[in-house]
Write an enzyme that holds these catalytic residues in place. Structure first.
Site, PDB file in Angstrom:
ATOM      1  CB  ALA A 152      -0.900  -0.005   1.226  1.00  0.00           C
ATOM      2  CB  CYS A 153       2.692   2.964  -2.234  1.00  0.00           C
ATOM      3  SG  CYS A 153       3.651   1.455  -2.022  1.00  0.00           S
ATOM      4  CB  THR A 154       0.473   7.670  -0.636  1.00  0.00           C
ATOM      5  OG1 THR A 154      -0.349   6.910   0.253  1.00  0.00           O
ATOM      6  CG2 THR A 154      -0.268   8.940  -1.051  1.00  0.00           C
TER       7      THR A 154
END
Length: 346
Positions: free
Chosen positions: A20-22
């Site tokens: 999960a990244c942004t």
């Protein structure tokens, strides 16, 4: 790209992920464009930094009829397992990042079309294009079939989407849904997280845009909540021509949407600890790196490397297990000449 690369007999979609990244793009004063991303993953991905010069002969590593090209632009990249490019900045100021998207479903391999391993997807863009518009124009022609395989050490496919931005602030998101390529192209697309698909991310964020971020913002680690916070803060932070203040502001936003180290969410396996963050100053060609397990932020000045085809060298900066090697300030001199890694493929 955190992932593996190569084979696949047909479209496959997995319902779980641990990635999960942004990613966000800041439009600042004095033509400053800065792209930041966080890397969230449940285990170490053996990241190192690499300098790749112009003139490198590349293969799509997809077996017979692999895509072939020669790099037009030099770049600095952050690797995954030293078999893939997860994030990077090229000498023209183009940034490319891959993030997890569990809904991804790639086309069935067309043997009549060149194949490209997903491990080299971001690198293909960094090698070949100076602007988002150039990249989108070529990608819309679908010059290759994107091919994926299992994440190293795991029995699940790498399912990713690609974000690109350039020194003008233009931006694009590339996804494969139901076996078809979808490109979202606009300078307004400043933020990307993980699930759901990008059209749904935009729709969900419309709700939060109706509520002032100074009144309420969602605070969990879920992808949709991180999207809402990043969207608000990336446009709320001050705009100043001072680079130090600009970089500090952008780092503060990407830290705000990071997942605290050691956090896992058993009922939501797509949430994992943030392991590192990058911030790319696309005007000055500075590429900043911050590990969750070291006290310092350091940077690369891409403009000070010899990236020419004739005399440029492949260079590597070893970050150590879990990126625990401590560096400080500009680290150009710490890079060592190295044999380039091979992208994972068939």
């Amino acid at each position: 790209m955190l992932c593996a690369a190569a084979l696949v007999a047909g479209p496959v979609v997995f319902s779980e992920a641990a990635y999960a990244c942004t990613r966000l793009v800041y439009h600042g004063a004095d033509n400053q464009i800065v792209t930041a991303r966080s890397m969230d993953w449940k285990t170490s991905i053996d990241t190192n930094l690499w300098i790749f010069p112009q003139g490198m002969k590349r293969s799509g590593e997809a077996g017979s009829n692999s895509l072939e090209w020669t790099s037009k632009y030099g770049s600095v990249i952050a690797s995954g397992y030293d078999i893939s490019t997860t994030d990077g900045l090229n000498e023209a100021g183009l940034s490319a990042s891959v993030l997890w998207l569990v809904e991804s479903e790639y086309p069935v391999r067309d043997e009549g079309k060149p194949g490209l391993t997903i491990a080299a997807w971001a690198q293909y863009v960094l090698d070949n294009f100076a602007t988002v518009s150039e990249a989108v124009a070529e990608l819309e022609k679908e010059p290759f079939t994107l091919i994926t395989d299992n994440v190293p050490g795991e029995q699940r496919l790498a399912t990713l989407h690609l974000a690109i931005s350039d020194a003008s602030g233009d931006s694009a998101i590339v996804e494969y849904i139901d076996g078809k390529q979808h490109i979202h192209h606009s300078s307004e697309y400043q933020v990307m997280t993980n699930s759901p698909t990008y059209d749904k991310q935009l729709a969900m964020n419309e709700y939060w845009e109706q509520i002032s971020g100074t009144v309420m913002l969602p605070g969990t680690n879920r992808s949709a909540d991180r999207f809402a916070r990043a969207s608000f803060y990336v446009n709320a932070i001050p705009k100043t021509p001072n680079q130090r203040e600009t970089i500090a502001s952008v780092f503060s936003v990407i830290r705000n949407v990071s997942v605290p180290y050691g956090i896992t969410t058993p009922d939501q396996p797509n949430i994992s600890s943030t392991r590192w963050r990058t911030v790319a100053d696309q005007k000055r060609l500075h590429y900043f790196f911050e590990s969750a397990l070291t006290p310092n932020t350091f940077w690369v000045d891409l403009s000070k490397f010899d990236l020419s085809e004739k005399s440029g060298k492949v260079l590597k900066l070893e970050l150590g297990p879990d990126q625990t090697t401590i560096y400080s300030g500009m680290v150009n001199a710490e890079f060592k000449e190295s044999k380039p890694f091979q992208f994972l493929g068939v």
